[in-house]
Design an enzyme around this catalytic site. Structure first.
Site, mmCIF file in Angstrom:
data_model
loop_
_atom_site.group_PDB
_atom_site.id
_atom_site.type_symbol
_atom_site.label_atom_id
_atom_site.label_comp_id
_atom_site.label_asym_id
_atom_site.label_seq_id
_atom_site.Cartn_x
_atom_site.Cartn_y
_atom_site.Cartn_z
ATOM 1 N N ASP A 193 52.153 53.294 24.755
ATOM 2 C CA ASP A 193 53.229 52.729 25.562
ATOM 3 C C ASP A 193 52.698 52.328 26.933
ATOM 4 O O ASP A 193 53.432 51.783 27.741
ATOM 5 C CB ASP A 193 54.364 53.755 25.722
ATOM 6 N N ARG B 43 49.826 57.671 31.013
ATOM 7 C CA ARG B 43 49.219 56.659 31.874
ATOM 8 C C ARG B 43 48.061 55.995 31.141
ATOM 9 O O ARG B 43 47.279 56.654 30.458
ATOM 10 C CB ARG B 43 48.705 57.281 33.180
ATOM 11 N N HIS C 273 55.568 49.968 28.071
ATOM 12 C CA HIS C 273 55.919 50.994 29.063
ATOM 13 C C HIS C 273 57.436 51.198 29.098
ATOM 14 O O HIS C 273 58.075 51.177 30.150
ATOM 15 C CB HIS C 273 55.412 50.585 30.451
ATOM 16 N N GLU D 296 47.521 47.351 32.446
ATOM 17 C CA GLU D 296 48.829 46.803 32.096
ATOM 18 C C GLU D 296 49.506 46.027 33.215
ATOM 19 O O GLU D 296 50.403 45.215 32.964
ATOM 20 C CB GLU D 296 49.764 47.930 31.652
#
Length: 335
Positions: free
Chosen positions: A261, A237, A298, A266
C-alpha cells in the site's frame, strides 16, 4: 489562527470543515499544491501549515516557511520522516503529528490485503466480469494454521495480530526491539531476533515506523532468509523495503505474493491521477508488471472514522498551540 492546508483533496476539506463547524478561532486556506520550497510562499500571512505524508518539509522548505512567518507545522498523519526536525527546532517551528487515528483502519486493510493475496480476489473479480468462471490460476491457501510474522507491534501491529490470531487462528509471532507488555492478550508471541521471524513466517506483515534504523529493513539479505513462497505485505512506509532487492527476489520467484500500500518513491505518483500519463519510474513500472504483486495507492488509512480522527486531533493540536499550552503530540528530533 490562519492555517495553510497543503495537498488538500475534497475529502480532506470536508472532514476538517465538519470538525471545526462554525468555529471562528481557526481559518483554513485549502491548497491543492504539495508543500515544497517553492509552494511554501503560499503560506505567507499564515500562522501554521498543515501537511501530509508526501509533502516536502525539508530544511529548504522549512526555511521558506520560516521566512513567511509560519510558527507551527501540523502533520495530519503519524509519520514524520518527511520533516527535517532538527531544522524545524533550529527555526523555532513547532511540529505536531497525529500518532494514532483509527489504527483499526490500517490493521483491517493489512488483513484484507493478506486475504486478497491468499485467495486471489483481485484476479477473480475482473475474470468473472468478463464471463470467465474457470478456477484455473485461482488456487489459494488458508490463513488458519499459518505462521504470520509481524515486524513492529505498535497499535496497528497489535490489532493486526489480534485479528489474525483470534479471528483466523493463525500462529502469530512478532519482532520488535520494544515489545508490548500486553502482546500475549492479542495472541502474539515474540521472537528474539528478526532472523527467527524471517525463517518461520509463511506471511510477513510490516508495521514498524520508518527510521534510520529501519530503512530498508527488507533488503537482499533479509529476503534471502525468508521461506520460499512467503507472502509479504507492507502497509506502513515504502522506505522499509529496498525496491531493488524486492524486484530481484520477485524475478527469482522467492515470493508467493507481495502486497504494497506504500512505495519508497511514491510521492511522485500517489494521491494523483496518472492514468493518462507514462509512468517514468522504472521500478514502479516493473513492480506493476509482476502478476504476484498487488499495489494500492496508500489507502489503508482511508476510512470515515480515520478522517474524523485525523481532523479532530489536528485541530486539537493547533488550538492547544494557539493558546500557548503544552501539546502532547509535539514531535521532537531524536538525539
Amino acid at each position: 489562527m490562519k492555517i495553510a492546508f497543503y495537498s488538500a483533496h475534497k475529502y480532506d476539506s470536508n472532514s476538517f470543515k465538519a470538525a471545526y463547524g462554525d468555529a471562528t478561532d481557526i481559518e483554513f486556506t485549502f491548497l491543492e499544491s504539495r508543500l515544497n520550497a517553492k509552494s511554501a510562499l503560499l503560506a505567507k500571512g499564515h500562522d501554521a501549515v498543515c501537511c501530509f505524508v508526501n509533502d516536502d518539509a525539508s530544511a529548504e522548505a522549512l526555511e521558506a516557511l520560516h521566512e513567511q512567518g509560519v510558527k507551527f507545522l501540523a502533520l495530519r498523519c503519524a509519520g514524520y520522516n518527511n520533516v527535517d526536525l532538527k531544522k524545524a527546532k533550529e527555526l523555532g517551528i513547532v511540529v505536531t503529528n497525529v500518532p494514532a487515528y483509527s489504527p483499526d483502519a490500517v490493521a483491517e486493510f493489512a488483513v484484507g490485503m493478506i486475504l486478497t493475496l491468499s485467495r486471489k480476489y483481485h484476479k477473480a473479480y475482473p475474470r468473472v466480469r468478463d464471463g470467465n468462471f474457470l478456477l484455473d490460476g485461482l488456487l489459494g491457501q488458508n490463513i488458519n494454521g499459518k505462521t504470520v510474522g509481524l515486524i513492529g507491534t505498535g497499535k496497528i501491529g497489535l490489532i493486526t495480530g489480534r485479528i489474525l490470531a483470534h479471528g483466523f487462528l493463525a500462529k502469530v509471532i512478532a519482532y520488535d526491539p520494544y515489545p508490548a507488555k500486553d502482546a500475549a492478550n492479542y495472541g502474539i508471541t515474540y521472537v528474539e531476533k528478526l532472523d527467527d521471524l524471517l525463517s518461520q513466517a509463511d506471511i510477513i506483515s510490516i508495521h514498524c515506523p520508518l527510521l534510520p534504523s529501519t530503512k530498508h529493513i527488507i533488503n537482499e539479505e533479509t529476503i534471502s532468509k525468508m521461506k520460499p513462497g512467503v507472502i509479504l505485505v507492507n502497509t506502513s512506509r515504502g522506505g522499509l523495503i529496498d525496491t531493488n532487492a524486492l524486484i530481484k527476489g520477485l524475478k527469482a520467484d522467492k515470493f508467493g505474493a507481495v502486497g504494497m500500500d506504500v512505495y519508497e518513491k511514491e510521492s511522485e505518483y500517489f494521491f494523483e491521477d496518472s492514468s493518462e500519463k507514462v509512468i517514468q519510474d522504472d521500478q514502479l513500472s516493473r513492480l506493476l508488471s509482476f502478476h504476484k504483486v498487488f499495489i494500492s495507492g496508500h489507502q489503508a488509512f482511508f476510512t470515515e472514522e480515520a478522517l474524523h480522527g485525523i481532523a479532530d486531533t489536528t485541530l486539537g493540536n493547533l488550538r492547544t498551540l494557539a493558546k500557548g499550552e503544552e501539546c502532547k503530540n509535539i514531535v521532537k528530533p531524536q538525539n
